[in-house]
Design a protein around this motif. Structure first.
Motif, PDB file in Angstrom:
ATOM      1  N   GLN A 218      52.616  66.625  32.855  1.00 45.73           N
ATOM      2  CA  GLN A 218      53.316  67.041  32.642  1.00 45.73           C
ATOM      3  C   GLN A 218      52.551  67.625  31.253  1.00 45.73           C
ATOM      4  O   GLN A 218      52.358  68.127  30.058  1.00 45.73           O
ATOM      5  CB  GLN A 218      54.721  67.209  32.945  1.00 45.73           C
ATOM      6  CG  GLN A 218      55.231  68.757  31.978  1.00 45.73           C
ATOM      7  CD  GLN A 218      56.859  68.554  32.316  1.00 45.73           C
ATOM      8  OE1 GLN A 218      57.140  67.577  32.297  1.00 45.73           O
ATOM      9  NE2 GLN A 218      57.276  70.129  31.906  1.00 45.73           N
ATOM     10  N   TRP A 219      52.754  66.282  30.366  1.00 41.81           N
ATOM     11  CA  TRP A 219      52.315  66.025  28.987  1.00 41.81           C
ATOM     12  C   TRP A 219      50.951  65.258  28.531  1.00 41.81           C
ATOM     13  O   TRP A 219      51.238  64.843  27.847  1.00 41.81           O
ATOM     14  CB  TRP A 219      53.079  65.369  28.186  1.00 41.81           C
ATOM     15  CG  TRP A 219      54.781  66.249  28.764  1.00 41.81           C
ATOM     16  CD1 TRP A 219      55.912  65.431  29.367  1.00 41.81           C
ATOM     17  CD2 TRP A 219      54.850  67.602  27.954  1.00 41.81           C
ATOM     18  NE1 TRP A 219      56.867  66.668  29.522  1.00 41.81           N
ATOM     19  CE2 TRP A 219      56.831  67.819  28.678  1.00 41.81           C
ATOM     20  CE3 TRP A 219      54.943  67.982  27.174  1.00 41.81           C
ATOM     21  CZ2 TRP A 219      56.937  69.210  28.530  1.00 41.81           C
ATOM     22  CZ3 TRP A 219      55.125  69.340  26.810  1.00 41.81           C
ATOM     23  CH2 TRP A 219      56.256  69.945  27.792  1.00 41.81           C
ATOM     24  N   ALA A 220      49.951  65.592  29.770  1.00 48.16           N
ATOM     25  CA  ALA A 220      49.022  64.669  28.557  1.00 48.16           C
ATOM     26  C   ALA A 220      47.858  65.704  26.977  1.00 48.16           C
ATOM     27  O   ALA A 220      47.950  66.209  27.426  1.00 48.16           O
ATOM     28  CB  ALA A 220      47.690  65.438  29.771  1.00 48.16           C
ATOM     29  N   ARG A 221      47.986  64.056  26.658  1.00 48.01           N
ATOM     30  CA  ARG A 221      47.297  63.990  25.760  1.00 48.01           C
ATOM     31  C   ARG A 221      46.120  65.942  25.075  1.00 48.01           C
ATOM     32  O   ARG A 221      46.669  66.999  24.455  1.00 48.01           O
ATOM     33  CB  ARG A 221      46.130  63.471  25.131  1.00 48.01           C
ATOM     34  CG  ARG A 221      45.999  63.558  23.574  1.00 48.01           C
ATOM     35  CD  ARG A 221      45.630  61.651  23.041  1.00 48.01           C
ATOM     36  NE  ARG A 221      45.664  62.159  21.914  1.00 48.01           N
ATOM     37  CZ  ARG A 221      46.621  61.596  20.791  1.00 48.01           C
ATOM     38  NH1 ARG A 221      46.750  60.549  21.109  1.00 48.01           N
ATOM     39  NH2 ARG A 221      46.470  61.157  19.612  1.00 48.01           N
ATOM     40  N   GLY A 222      45.371  66.448  26.409  1.00 50.89           N
ATOM     41  CA  GLY A 222      44.978  67.327  26.232  1.00 50.89           C
ATOM     42  C   GLY A 222      45.923  68.898  25.948  1.00 50.89           C
ATOM     43  O   GLY A 222      45.334  69.603  25.786  1.00 50.89           O
TER      44      GLY A 222
END
Length: 70
Positions: A7-11
């Protein structure tokens, strides 16, 4: 259900246009997912490839950004 890591991936984060690239640590990024906004510091990576962040509601994010704008 999506894992928090996905959900909060760096991308998913967008770096603020007001963040500077002088290396002084003033780099803020935000990611929106539904009714939540994650606000993170690009200089504080996590082992999963994301960054340390806090999660607030979209409503609170809107209020914060409005209060900070000149």
């Amino acid at each position: 259900m999506v894992s928090e890591q996905a959900q909060w991936a760096r991308g998913k984060f967008r770096k603020s246009t007001r963040s500077n690239s002088s290396g002084n640590g003033e780099c803020v990024a935000a990611a929106v997912d539904g009714t939540e906004v994650a606000v993170g510091d690009t200089k504080l990576p996590t082992p999963d490839g994301s960054m340390q962040h806090l999660i607030i509601t979209r409503e609170d994010w809107t209020g914060l950004v409005s209060a900070l704008k000149p």
